[in-house]
Design an enzyme around this catalytic site. Structure first.
Site, mmCIF file in Angstrom:
data_model
loop_
_atom_site.group_PDB
_atom_site.id
_atom_site.type_symbol
_atom_site.label_atom_id
_atom_site.label_comp_id
_atom_site.label_asym_id
_atom_site.label_seq_id
_atom_site.Cartn_x
_atom_site.Cartn_y
_atom_site.Cartn_z
ATOM 1 N N GLU A 104 -2.885 48.788 -18.495
ATOM 2 C CA GLU A 104 -3.835 49.080 -19.575
ATOM 3 C C GLU A 104 -3.211 50.060 -20.555
ATOM 4 O OE1 GLU A 104 -7.825 49.557 -18.167
ATOM 5 O OE2 GLU A 104 -8.290 51.045 -19.697
ATOM 6 N N ASP A 106 -4.672 52.386 -23.751
ATOM 7 C CA ASP A 106 -5.994 52.790 -24.241
ATOM 8 C C ASP A 106 -5.972 53.638 -25.500
ATOM 9 O OD1 ASP A 106 -7.183 51.666 -22.020
ATOM 10 O OD2 ASP A 106 -7.404 53.544 -20.944
ATOM 11 N N GLU A 108 -9.368 55.544 -26.956
ATOM 12 C CA GLU A 108 -10.794 55.794 -26.795
ATOM 13 C C GLU A 108 -11.188 56.916 -27.754
ATOM 14 O OE1 GLU A 108 -12.562 55.252 -22.640
ATOM 15 O OE2 GLU A 108 -10.565 56.040 -22.206
#
Length: 272
Positions: A104, A106, A108
């Site tokens: 993953e 990311d 955010e």
């Protein structure tokens, strides 16, 4: 004008054979490139597929994902974040595979009270393990207009960029014993959801539902052809920009968190 979306076929991962699987417009079309995955009618597409909005209310948030999977990619998206009092909300934009040993990458965006800056939270998971968080303030108001958030993922490194300015690099240090995501195809995901148990000041500030629904907007998805980024790494200018961002806007770096890692930071911190 067309661009090529590239990936390695799952059946030939060991060959790392990059092939073209589709062509699409330079500025992506949300009808063609993505599918709404949750939130009932809280995710909406406008302007013939050129604009997508996610919304969050007391009942539910919403999200979407790419129809294509990617094994290495350069992906750009323009996002305008939830304006005003966004405390408790999280807007995500990330690549991820599936399963307990997933990879993953990311972005955010942690909302905050009106007048306080958003926190941009980044992380990299390899083989199901994350704990590689770096957090930043931004040098602009991300709710006032659209800004471009980019993920470059090739066999050499992962580079996070904002409006073309690199803010973080995760190098391929497999030869030194650090896992690197390179075998699992990933989809691009985005969501807007309520995380007021941790998102703002560790959960001290809760979502104010009087301001709902909260809305984030997306446009101009772009996946350039592989030949333009497959061998790309940071040059001296890029390294200088990362240094500027991290000196002036980084607010958390897992590599310097000795309370969290009393036995010493993860291996990549000393090698990078």
């Amino acid at each position: 004008m067309t661009t090529l979306v590239t990936m390695v076929p799952i059946g030939f991962l060991s060959l790392l054979l990059i092939i073209t699987i589709a062509t699409k417009a330079a500025a992506g079309n949300f009808y063609q490139d993505f599918e709404v995955t949750w939130g009932d009618n809280r995710a909406k597409i406008f302007n013939g597929g050129q604009l997508l909005t996610l919304s969050l209310d007391r009942t539910s948030g919403s999200g979407f994902r790419s129809k294509n999977e990617y094994l290495f990619a350069k992906l750009d998206m323009q996002i305008k974040l939830v304006p005003g009092n966004s405390a408790g909300t999280v807007t995500t934009y990330y690549l991820s595979s599936l399963g307990g040993t997933h990879d993953e990458i990311d972005f955010e965006f942690l909302g905050n009270l009106s007048g306080d800056p958003y926190i941009l939270h980044t992380n990299v998971f390899t083989q199901g393990k994350g704990n590689r968080e770096q957090q930043f303030y931004l040098w602009f108001d991300p709710t006032a207009d659209f800004h471009t958030y980019s993920i470059l993922w090739n066999p050499h490194n992962i580079i996070f960029s904002v409006d073309g300015t690199p803010i973080r690099e995760f190098k391929n240090l497999e030869s030194r014993g650090v896992p690197f995501p390179k075998n699992q195809p990933m989809r691009l995901y985005s969501s807007l959801w309520n995380a007021d148990d941790w998102a703002t000041r560790g959960g001290l500030v809760k979502t104010d539902w009087a301001h709902a629904p909260f809305t984030a907007s997306y446009r101009n998805f772009n996946a350039p052809p592989a030949q333009s980024w497959m061998g790309q790494s940071l040059d001296s200018t890029g390294l200088a920009r990362i240094h500027w961002v991290q000196k002036n806007y980084m607010i958390y770096n897992y590599c310097t968190d000795l309370k969290r890692f009393p036995q010493g930071p993860p291996l990549e911190c000393s090698l990078a």
